[in-house]
Design a protein around this motif. Structure first.
Motif, short mmCIF file in Angstrom:
data_model
loop_
_atom_site.label_atom_id
_atom_site.label_comp_id
_atom_site.label_asym_id
_atom_site.label_seq_id
_atom_site.Cartn_x
_atom_site.Cartn_y
_atom_site.Cartn_z
N GLY A 113 56.28 78.15 -3.21
CA GLY A 113 55.77 77.43 -2.05
C GLY A 113 55.91 78.26 -0.78
O GLY A 113 56.39 79.40 -0.80
N LYS A 114 55.50 77.69 0.35
CA LYS A 114 55.53 78.40 1.63
C LYS A 114 56.95 78.78 2.03
O LYS A 114 57.18 79.80 2.66
N ALA A 115 57.93 77.96 1.66
CA ALA A 115 59.32 78.23 2.03
C ALA A 115 59.99 79.18 1.04
O ALA A 115 61.19 79.46 1.16
N GLY A 116 59.24 79.67 0.09
CA GLY A 116 59.80 80.59 -0.90
C GLY A 116 60.48 79.90 -2.06
O GLY A 116 61.07 80.56 -2.92
N THR A 117 60.41 78.58 -2.10
CA THR A 117 61.01 77.83 -3.21
C THR A 117 59.97 77.60 -4.31
O THR A 117 58.77 77.53 -4.04
N THR A 118 60.43 77.51 -5.52
CA THR A 118 59.53 77.29 -6.66
C THR A 118 59.07 75.83 -6.70
O THR A 118 59.88 74.92 -6.62
N THR A 119 57.77 75.65 -6.81
CA THR A 119 57.18 74.32 -6.88
C THR A 119 56.50 74.14 -8.23
O THR A 119 55.85 75.05 -8.73
N GLU A 120 56.68 72.97 -8.82
CA GLU A 120 56.04 72.67 -10.09
C GLU A 120 55.15 71.44 -9.95
O GLU A 120 55.60 70.39 -9.50
N GLU A 121 53.89 71.59 -10.31
CA GLU A 121 52.94 70.49 -10.29
C GLU A 121 52.45 70.24 -11.72
O GLU A 121 52.11 71.18 -12.43
N THR A 122 52.43 68.99 -12.12
CA THR A 122 51.95 68.63 -13.45
C THR A 122 50.85 67.59 -13.32
O THR A 122 51.05 66.53 -12.72
N TYR A 123 49.69 67.93 -13.85
CA TYR A 123 48.55 67.01 -13.84
C TYR A 123 48.41 66.43 -15.24
O TYR A 123 48.36 67.17 -16.23
N GLN A 140 39.81 78.20 0.78
CA GLN A 140 39.43 78.76 -0.52
C GLN A 140 40.26 80.01 -0.83
O GLN A 140 40.72 80.21 -1.96
N SER A 141 40.47 80.84 0.20
CA SER A 141 41.28 82.05 0.02
C SER A 141 42.73 81.70 -0.32
O SER A 141 43.34 82.30 -1.21
N GLU A 142 43.28 80.70 0.38
CA GLU A 142 44.66 80.27 0.11
C GLU A 142 44.79 79.70 -1.29
O GLU A 142 45.77 79.96 -2.00
N LEU A 143 43.79 78.94 -1.69
CA LEU A 143 43.79 78.34 -3.02
C LEU A 143 43.73 79.41 -4.10
O LEU A 143 44.47 79.35 -5.10
N GLN A 144 42.88 80.41 -3.91
CA GLN A 144 42.74 81.48 -4.89
C GLN A 144 44.02 82.31 -4.97
O GLN A 144 44.44 82.71 -6.07
N GLN A 145 44.65 82.54 -3.83
CA GLN A 145 45.90 83.29 -3.81
C GLN A 145 47.00 82.54 -4.58
O GLN A 145 47.75 83.14 -5.35
N ARG A 146 47.08 81.24 -4.36
CA ARG A 146 48.07 80.44 -5.07
C ARG A 146 47.79 80.43 -6.55
O ARG A 146 48.71 80.51 -7.38
#
Length: 287
Positions: free
Chosen positions: A267-277, A227-233
């Motif tokens: 993301g974790k590797a420092g790269t930009t991640t894009e998610e589309t729902y 939950q903490s990781e999700l909120q941080q993201r």
């Protein structure tokens, strides 16, 4: 004198005809589209029932995540009761699904998993009254309630415009949530989903009291970490949410609702991640 009066009247009418198209265009950019949305929502509230079919999918980096795709259908009755069930990609039911009653969770070779849920709105809140038992709190259909999606369009801060290039005889409204509203909406959804899977005492297999307490403590710690990781993201993500509402112009009722939500984050590797729902649902058979 009469000729002069007629001349002045003619000039005034001419001026009004020249000015009206420009003022009309200015108003059409905002107010009428927002008013149309209100009329459509009122029409939806006034209908006794409707059927619908839709699909939802998640794209990561522009590529679809196969296991995230779901096809579904359902019915609205008495304004506040909804039944949703999963469908195959061609619109048919999975082999073990039965529209007339609760669908058991069954998945044979080559079959899609079967989901079913029944929701009722009580005191302004949608509550799951029945669902696929084996899914517990993870039933994906609950989040696909089309009435809740339409309700969000009414209450959340947004900008409503008319989509250019709509086919003749149709009208498509483009509704983009403000950045704050998009974040608030997603935060509330994630909170509901996390609370649904929160470990509780008495769940799981029966074990010795000490062993069960330790297992519950470990599960709770993992849940809190996630939950903490999700909120941080969520706090770090850029969120953009846009709806497209196709309106039946003859009855001023929703014909199709498309919902795109895009999250961009590191993301974790420092790269930009894009998610589309993406979800799209068609309405038919109004009563």
């Amino acid at each position: 004198m009469m000729k002069l009066l007629r001349l002045r009247t003619g000039i005034l009418i001419l001026l009004m005809l020249c000015v009206l198209p420009f003022t009309g265009c200015a108003v059409m950019k905002d107010k009428p589209a927002a008013e149309d949305l209100s009329l459509v929502m009122a029409g939806m509230d006034g209908s006794d029932g409707v059927s619908f079919e839709g699909a939802a999918a998640l794209l990561v980096g522009g590529k679809a995540v196969p296991e995230s795709s779901i096809y579904y259908g359902g019915k609205v009755a008495d304004h506040n009761k909804i039944s949703l069930y999963s469908l195959l990609p061609d619109g048919g039911h999975p082999a073990s699904a039965a529209e007339s009653g609760p669908h058991p969770l069954g998945q044979g070779p080559g079959e899609a998993p079967v989901y079913y849920t029944r929701l009722v709105k009580e005191d302004g809140t949608w509550t799951m009254k029945q669902g696929s038992p084996a899914l517990a709190g993870s039933n994906p259909l609950e989040a696909l309630n089309p009435l809740r999606q339409l309700e969000d369009l009414e209450r959340l801060d947004k900008k409503v415009t008319e989509e250019a290039g709509s086919a003749r005889g149709t009208r498509v409204l483009r509704i983009e949530l403000t950045a704050e509203a998009a974040r608030s909406q997603l935060s509330a959804e994630l909170e509901r989903e996390m609370q649904a899977i929160r470990p509780v005492a008495g769940s799981g297999a029966v074990t010795a009291a000490g062993t069960h307490a330790e297992a519950l403590e470990a599960k709770t710690a993992l849940w809190e970490q996630k939950q903490s990781e999700l909120q941080q993201r969520l706090d770090q993500a850029d969120i953009r949410t846009i709806y497209y509402l196709k309106v039946d112009p003859k009855r001023n009722l929703p014909a199709r609702l498309t919902w795109n939500r895009t999250l961009t984050y590191l993301g974790k590797a420092g790269t930009t991640t894009e998610e589309t729902y993406i979800t799209q649902v068609d309405f038919y058979g109004y009563q």
